[in-house]
Design a protein around this motif. Structure first.
Motif, PDB file in Angstrom:
ATOM      1  N   MET A   1       0.829  -1.202   0.000  1.00 32.70           N
ATOM      2  CA  MET A   1       0.000   0.000   0.000  1.00 32.70           C
ATOM      3  C   MET A   1       0.870   1.262   0.000  1.00 32.70           C
ATOM      4  O   MET A   1       0.675   2.183  -0.790  1.00 32.70           O
ATOM      5  CB  MET A   1      -0.906  -0.060   1.232  1.00 32.70           C
ATOM      6  N   MET A   2       1.873   1.265   0.879  1.00 33.58           N
ATOM      7  CA  MET A   2       2.722   2.448   0.979  1.00 33.58           C
ATOM      8  C   MET A   2       3.460   2.675  -0.333  1.00 33.58           C
ATOM      9  O   MET A   2       3.571   3.802  -0.826  1.00 33.58           O
ATOM     10  CB  MET A   2       3.762   2.265   2.097  1.00 33.58           C
ATOM     11  N   MET A   3       3.980   1.602  -0.893  1.00 35.82           N
ATOM     12  CA  MET A   3       4.794   1.732  -2.093  1.00 35.82           C
ATOM     13  C   MET A   3       3.998   2.320  -3.253  1.00 35.82           C
ATOM     14  O   MET A   3       4.543   3.043  -4.087  1.00 35.82           O
ATOM     15  CB  MET A   3       5.393   0.363  -2.497  1.00 35.82           C
ATOM     16  N   LYS A   4       2.703   2.004  -3.264  1.00 41.86           N
ATOM     17  CA  LYS A   4       1.853   2.544  -4.330  1.00 41.86           C
ATOM     18  C   LYS A   4       1.944   4.077  -4.341  1.00 41.86           C
ATOM     19  O   LYS A   4       2.166   4.703  -5.371  1.00 41.86           O
ATOM     20  CB  LYS A   4       0.409   2.081  -4.092  1.00 41.86           C
ATOM     21  N   HIS A   5       1.813   4.651  -3.159  1.00 42.75           N
ATOM     22  CA  HIS A   5       1.839   6.123  -3.067  1.00 42.75           C
ATOM     23  C   HIS A   5       3.228   6.665  -3.330  1.00 42.75           C
ATOM     24  O   HIS A   5       3.400   7.705  -3.952  1.00 42.75           O
ATOM     25  CB  HIS A   5       1.358   6.565  -1.689  1.00 42.75           C
ATOM     26  N   VAL A   6       4.221   5.933  -2.839  1.00 41.66           N
ATOM     27  CA  VAL A   6       5.602   6.374  -3.030  1.00 41.66           C
ATOM     28  C   VAL A   6       5.923   6.366  -4.524  1.00 41.66           C
ATOM     29  O   VAL A   6       6.551   7.276  -5.053  1.00 41.66           O
ATOM     30  CB  VAL A   6       6.562   5.470  -2.234  1.00 41.66           C
ATOM     31  N   LYS A   7       5.456   5.316  -5.218  1.00 41.57           N
ATOM     32  CA  LYS A   7       5.728   5.219  -6.651  1.00 41.57           C
ATOM     33  C   LYS A   7       5.074   6.360  -7.411  1.00 41.57           C
ATOM     34  O   LYS A   7       5.635   6.904  -8.355  1.00 41.57           O
ATOM     35  CB  LYS A   7       5.247   3.874  -7.189  1.00 41.57           C
ATOM     36  N   ASN A   8       3.858   6.713  -6.966  1.00 38.08           N
ATOM     37  CA  ASN A   8       3.174   7.837  -7.617  1.00 38.08           C
ATOM     38  C   ASN A   8       4.048   9.086  -7.604  1.00 38.08           C
ATOM     39  O   ASN A   8       4.069   9.866  -8.546  1.00 38.08           O
ATOM     40  CB  ASN A   8       1.866   8.164  -6.885  1.00 38.08           C
ATOM     41  N   MET A   9       4.697   9.273  -6.507  1.00 41.37           N
ATOM     42  CA  MET A   9       5.543  10.456  -6.352  1.00 41.37           C
ATOM     43  C   MET A   9       6.837  10.275  -7.116  1.00 41.37           C
ATOM     44  O   MET A   9       7.472  11.227  -7.542  1.00 41.37           O
ATOM     45  CB  MET A   9       5.832  10.642  -4.861  1.00 41.37           C
ATOM     46  N   GLY A  10       7.228   9.026  -7.309  1.00 41.36           N
ATOM     47  CA  GLY A  10       8.500   8.734  -7.962  1.00 41.36           C
ATOM     48  C   GLY A  10       9.581   8.532  -6.926  1.00 41.36           C
ATOM     49  O   GLY A  10       9.976   9.460  -6.241  1.00 41.36           O
ATOM     50  N   MET A  11       9.995   7.290  -6.820  1.00 39.95           N
ATOM     51  CA  MET A  11      11.018   6.906  -5.861  1.00 39.95           C
ATOM     52  C   MET A  11      12.245   7.801  -5.993  1.00 39.95           C
ATOM     53  O   MET A  11      12.808   8.289  -5.021  1.00 39.95           O
ATOM     54  CB  MET A  11      11.381   5.453  -6.180  1.00 39.95           C
ATOM     55  N   LEU A  12      12.636   8.041  -7.244  1.00 40.47           N
ATOM     56  CA  LEU A  12      13.849   8.798  -7.510  1.00 40.47           C
ATOM     57  C   LEU A  12      13.708  10.243  -7.022  1.00 40.47           C
ATOM     58  O   LEU A  12      14.626  10.817  -6.453  1.00 40.47           O
ATOM     59  CB  LEU A  12      14.130   8.775  -9.019  1.00 40.47           C
ATOM     60  N   ASN A  13      12.500  10.771  -7.266  1.00 37.81           N
ATOM     61  CA  ASN A  13      12.249  12.147  -6.813  1.00 37.81           C
ATOM     62  C   ASN A  13      12.426  12.272  -5.315  1.00 37.81           C
ATOM     63  O   ASN A  13      13.043  13.211  -4.825  1.00 37.81           O
ATOM     64  CB  ASN A  13      10.815  12.563  -7.159  1.00 37.81           C
ATOM     65  N   ILE A  14      11.849  11.305  -4.601  1.00 40.45           N
ATOM     66  CA  ILE A  14      11.923  11.366  -3.147  1.00 40.45           C
ATOM     67  C   ILE A  14      13.373  11.281  -2.703  1.00 40.45           C
ATOM     68  O   ILE A  14      13.838  12.062  -1.869  1.00 40.45           O
ATOM     69  CB  ILE A  14      11.097  10.228  -2.506  1.00 40.45           C
ATOM     70  N   ALA A  15      14.103  10.364  -3.302  1.00 40.15           N
ATOM     71  CA  ALA A  15      15.506  10.193  -2.931  1.00 40.15           C
ATOM     72  C   ALA A  15      16.280  11.469  -3.222  1.00 40.15           C
ATOM     73  O   ALA A  15      17.069  11.949  -2.408  1.00 40.15           O
ATOM     74  CB  ALA A  15      16.104   9.015  -3.693  1.00 40.15           C
ATOM     75  N   LYS A  16      16.015  12.046  -4.390  1.00 42.12           N
ATOM     76  CA  LYS A  16      16.722  13.254  -4.815  1.00 42.12           C
ATOM     77  C   LYS A  16      16.422  14.417  -3.851  1.00 42.12           C
ATOM     78  O   LYS A  16      17.318  15.112  -3.389  1.00 42.12           O
ATOM     79  CB  LYS A  16      16.262  13.643  -6.227  1.00 42.12           C
ATOM     80  N   ASP A  17      15.116  14.587  -3.576  1.00 44.53           N
ATOM     81  CA  ASP A  17      14.718  15.683  -2.684  1.00 44.53           C
ATOM     82  C   ASP A  17      15.346  15.508  -1.312  1.00 44.53           C
ATOM     83  O   ASP A  17      15.821  16.460  -0.700  1.00 44.53           O
ATOM     84  CB  ASP A  17      13.190  15.749  -2.542  1.00 44.53           C
ATOM     85  N   GLY A  18      15.334  14.256  -0.856  1.00 42.57           N
ATOM     86  CA  GLY A  18      15.892  13.967   0.464  1.00 42.57           C
ATOM     87  C   GLY A  18      17.371  14.321   0.480  1.00 42.57           C
ATOM     88  O   GLY A  18      17.860  15.009   1.373  1.00 42.57           O
ATOM     89  N   TRP A  19      18.068  13.885  -0.555  1.00 44.86           N
ATOM     90  CA  TRP A  19      19.509  14.124  -0.644  1.00 44.86           C
ATOM     91  C   TRP A  19      19.803  15.625  -0.701  1.00 44.86           C
ATOM     92  O   TRP A  19      20.622  16.144   0.049  1.00 44.86           O
ATOM     93  CB  TRP A  19      20.040  13.389  -1.877  1.00 44.86           C
ATOM     94  N   LYS A  20      19.074  16.308  -1.594  1.00 43.39           N
ATOM     95  CA  LYS A  20      19.302  17.757  -1.744  1.00 43.39           C
ATOM     96  C   LYS A  20      18.972  18.489  -0.440  1.00 43.39           C
ATOM     97  O   LYS A  20      19.683  19.395  -0.028  1.00 43.39           O
ATOM     98  CB  LYS A  20      18.423  18.328  -2.870  1.00 43.39           C
ATOM     99  N   GLY A  21      17.883  18.060   0.178  1.00 42.85           N
ATOM    100  CA  GLY A  21      17.444  18.717   1.405  1.00 42.85           C
ATOM    101  C   GLY A  21      18.474  18.565   2.507  1.00 42.85           C
ATOM    102  O   GLY A  21      18.869  19.535   3.151  1.00 42.85           O
ATOM    103  N   VAL A  22      18.958  17.353   2.666  1.00 44.15           N
ATOM    104  CA  VAL A  22      19.929  17.102   3.721  1.00 44.15           C
ATOM    105  C   VAL A  22      21.208  17.886   3.432  1.00 44.15           C
ATOM    106  O   VAL A  22      21.819  18.480   4.316  1.00 44.15           O
ATOM    107  CB  VAL A  22      20.215  15.585   3.843  1.00 44.15           C
ATOM    108  N   ARG A  23      21.589  17.921   2.152  1.00 41.24           N
ATOM    109  CA  ARG A  23      22.820  18.645   1.802  1.00 41.24           C
ATOM    110  C   ARG A  23      22.694  20.142   2.053  1.00 41.24           C
ATOM    111  O   ARG A  23      23.662  20.805   2.405  1.00 41.24           O
ATOM    112  CB  ARG A  23      23.164  18.396   0.332  1.00 41.24           C
ATOM    113  N   SER A  24      21.499  20.682   1.849  1.00 44.82           N
ATOM    114  CA  SER A  24      21.335  22.120   2.043  1.00 44.82           C
ATOM    115  C   SER A  24      21.249  22.468   3.526  1.00 44.82           C
ATOM    116  O   SER A  24      21.265  23.621   3.906  1.00 44.82           O
ATOM    117  CB  SER A  24      20.093  22.628   1.309  1.00 44.82           C
ATOM    118  N   LEU A  25      21.162  21.451   4.362  1.00 44.68           N
ATOM    119  CA  LEU A  25      21.160  21.742   5.802  1.00 44.68           C
ATOM    120  C   LEU A  25      22.585  21.598   6.327  1.00 44.68           C
ATOM    121  O   LEU A  25      22.860  21.137   7.347  1.00 44.68           O
ATOM    122  CB  LEU A  25      20.188  20.808   6.520  1.00 44.68           C
TER     123      LEU A  25
END
Ligand SMILES: Cc1cc2nc3c(=O)[nH]c(=O)nc-3n(C[C@H](O)[C@H](O)[C@H](O)COP(=O)(O)OP(=O)(O)OC[C@H]3O[C@@H](n4cnc5c(N)ncnc54)[C@H](O)[C@@H]3O)c2cc1C
Lengths: 256, 430
Positions: free
Chosen positions: B406-430
């Motif tokens: 169930m969770m993966m369905k929503h995560v996939k909608n957002m795009g796994m790569l996008n989430i990873a990228k945003d997470g990475w960029k976000g952490v780096r900007s902190l």
């Protein structure tokens, strides 16, 4: 030429709140100069500027009127000094007692040529104090004055009556109450505010002023705000013909 | 000292100005502070929370004496969509420990208290006067002009807030560009202390800070905030100006919608609106700091751009205090040497560099940019969180799905790569 300008200290009107039980709360209202007395102080200052002389600000009331911001405010508007009776004995005194207390202050100052009052106060607007003060000091007193010109030993004043302008000449010293039409109170400048910080203020207790036996004759039982009408909460939305029509119909119904 | 000459003139009676004035007068300097409002704080808006660390250094134990509202011991962050709200809550006694404590404040009273401290220290307060211009001779700032009046000082400190017209007049900065500022609107809603304690699950004197990403700012960079005061709630919406242009709603409408959101409305029930205000927030952070030192002049606080906008939360008051402290140190040093040249006053920059002000601004320097480049934080993730929660908790009688699937369905909608990228960029900007 010494001009005494009287000012009343009142709670800031816009910060007075009404509680759900219709009690009036002054909790958040700082002390301020009664609006009409700003005209009074301005009139005194303008006369001193035009004729030479010295303006003195005086006030009587409860202890809380001795407020540093407020005194600085008065002194930035022209007066060279302030004399106050600030004593909790003077809480809730009536207009006659106020006039008596002001008389005590004026007599202590002794040397004055003119006393100015505002026409009424921003809170009660009884319009009594000026005339009563004149009577107590046995001086000519005149109210509703919208213009003052000084000529040796006398004042020529204008009173705006319903249908005419009355011009009178009165001998000095005198007590004159001025209306808010007399002038536009100045906005003090940076240097005037700065200078105010260095001027003197003398604060007396009721004892000091020789009115120690004065006590309030008024007791306030209750002050309530008028009952508010319940809002109908009937909202007409949009600007279509029908909406406007329905809006008008509703208003007409209420007015019937 | 003649009547018309001061050691220092400070323009602006916000936090930065009053603290600078206080520190200088305490050391015996002749100081005047000019504030255009009728009293210090009368024109000032803040969300509501001051981190105490900076002021604590200057006035130890200030929170005992100052009119602070509530000590914040409960932090909430929400991802909000039109119909849902997913909240993470953190409460800890560690939040209230001295040094890391923070307080909700109302600037009207708080700034007046600071001003009274400054006045007690000997500052000449001039309120109700706007400084129109500066006296400048051969490039050196020599004092201030207000109306017909001119007053001179060895050094003039600009603490005139985010839209510092005086710094602009000196040519230290241009006009604010839309991506350099956010706008905030805020209401103060009165409720009794008891009601607030109950609705927000607070102990007496303690309070909640609550930040919202998502729908409050119409899915654009920005967010909603809510702080509990003693007997009122501060709540508002902040939106970056450049994003506001693109949004389909006005800012006041966003605030109205935020207030009537099903998760917020019951919290405000029966409350009475006491105050409505709007204000700019400098948000360019480190990259926006303009020229702040000149001959006979220093710039502090918001006027110097010392503020961080994290989208949903703004931090500027402790920077205002921190920069005030650095400026005061520099002026005291300059006063000793009787050298107020730009060259000598460069020590202000060194003090800033050594302090948390520059360190924190540098630390977060890429964050505003990250937010603008990552709209998903505001228009994607709140929806995703709400969808996952909906699937978890909404029971319809249809066969349930395994949780991971169930969770993966929503995560996939957002795009796994996008989430990873945003997470990475976000952490780096902190
Ligand atoms: C909606 C919103 C939410 C925020 N939330 C938070 C928060 O939760 N926590 C936090 O730490 N920060 C927050 N901030 C930021 C914080 O409020 C500011 O960083 C802080 O107020 C800056 O203080 P200052 O003294 O530099 O400027 P200001 O407080 O803006 O003071 C400037 C003063 O200068 C006066 N002035 C301006 N021009 C003149 C002139 N020409 N002559 C005389 N006087 C002048 C103004 O009247 C004003 O009093 C928020 C800001 C906003 C708008």
């Amino acid at each position: 030429m010494n001009i005494i300008t009287c000012f009343k200290v009142v709670p800031e009107e816009q910060d007075i709140t009404v509680k759900p039980n219709r009690d009036i709360s002054f909790e958040k209202a700082p002390m301020t100069i009664s609006a009409y007395d700003l005209n009074c102080i301005e009139a005194g200052t303008q006369l001193a500027e035009a004729n030479g002389g010295n303006v003195i600000g005086i006030s009587v009331g409860a202890k809380k009127i001795d407020d540093s911001k407020l005194k600085k405010n008065v002194l930035s508007r022209g007066p060279e000094s302030i004399f106050m009776v600030a004593d909790d004995k003077l809480e809730n005194i009536d207009t006659y007692q106020t006039a008596n207390a002001l008389k005590a202050v004026a007599e202590k100052i002794k040397d004055y040529d003119l006393i100015l009052c505002g026409e009424g106060s921003a809170d009660l607007y009884a319009q009594q104090v000026g005339p009563q003060l004149g009577q107590l000091l046995s001086l000519p007193a005149i109210n509703s004055v919208s213009k003052i010109t000084l000529a040796d030993g006398k004042a020529i004043v204008e009173r705006t009556l319903e249908n005419e302008l009355e011009t009178l000449e009165i001998s000095l010293p005198a007590v004159i109450s001025v209306t808010s039409d007399i002038n536009l109170p100045r906005i003090p400048s940076m240097k005037q505010i700065l200078a105010a910080g260095k001027k003197s203020a003398t604060i007396w207790s009721a004892e000091d002023a020789g009115i120690g036996n004065l006590s309030a004759t008024l007791g306030v039982i209750e002050t309530k705000a008028p009952e508010q009408m319940d809002r109908k909460k009937d909202i007409v939305q949009g600007d279509s013909e029908e909406a406007i029509k329905s809006f008008i119909t509703k208003i007409q119904e209420v007015l019937k | 000292m003649s009547d018309d000459r001061f050691d220092a003139i400070i323009v602006g009676g916000g936090i930065a100005g009053t603290v600078t004035a206080y520190l200088l007068a305490k050391e015996g300097l002749e100081v005047m502070l000019v504030e255009r409002g009728n009293y210090a704080g009368s024109k000032n808006v803040t969300g509501g929370r001051i981190y105490s660390h900076s002021l604590e250094k200057i006035m130890p134990g200030f929170a005992q004496e100052a009119p602070v509202e509530r000590k914040i011991t409960r932090e909430k962050i929400s991802l909000m969509t039109e119909e849902s709200n997913v909240t993470v809550e953190f409460s800890s006694t560690r939040l209230g420990e001295q040094g890391s404590d923070s307080y909700s404040v109302l600037r009207g009273v708080f700034d007046q208290w600071l001003a009274s401290k400054a006045e007690d220290a000997g500052v000449q307060m001039v309120t109700g006067i706007r400084v129109d211009d500066l006296i400048v001779r051969e490039g050196k700032v020599c004092g201030v002009i207000a109306g017909e009046d001119e007053l001179e000082a060895n050094v003039t400190i600009l603490a005139d807030g985010v839209n510092s017209l005086l710094a602009q007049k000196l040519g230290y900065r241009g006009e604010l560009a839309p991506h350099q500022v956010a706008v905030g609107v805020k209401e103060i809603i009165e409720l009794s202390a008891e009601v607030i304690d109950n609705r927000f699950n607070c102990r007496e004197g303690e309070g909640t800070s609550w930040l919202f990403a998502g729908i409050p700012s119409a899915g654009k960079v920005g967010g909603g905030f809510l702080y509990t005061n003693k007997t009122s709630i501060s709540l508002g919406v902040v939106s970056t100006l450049s994003e506001l242009i693109k949004a389909n709603k006005t800012l006041p409408q966003m605030l109205e919608d935020f207030k009537s959101h099903p998760s917020i409305e019951p919290l405000l029930k029966g409350g009475k609106m006491m105050e409505y205000s709007g204000h700019l927030v400098p948000e360019g952070g480190f990259h926006m700091v303009p020229k702040i030192i000149g001959d006979g002049v220093l710039v502090v606080g918001d006027a110097a751009g010392f503020c961080i906008n994290l989208g949903y939360a703004v931090r500027g008051m402790d920077f205002a205090v921190g920069s005030a402290e650095c400026a005061a140190k520099a002026v005291l040093k300059a006063n000793k040497a009787q050298d107020f040249s730009a060259g000598f006053l460069q020590c202000y920059q060194s003090f800033l560099d050594e302090s948390f002000v520059m360190k924190d601004l540098k630390h977060y320097r890429n964050f505003p940019h990250f937010l603008e480049e990552t709209p998903r934080i505001f228009n994607g993730y709140p929806g995703m969180a709400a969808d996952i929660m909906t699937d978890l908790f909404v029971v319809t009688g249809n066969p349930p799905q395994p949780m991971m699937k169930m969770m993966m369905k929503h995560v996939k909608n957002m795009g796994m790569l996008n989430i990873a990228k945003d997470g990475w960029k976000g952490v780096r900007s902190l």
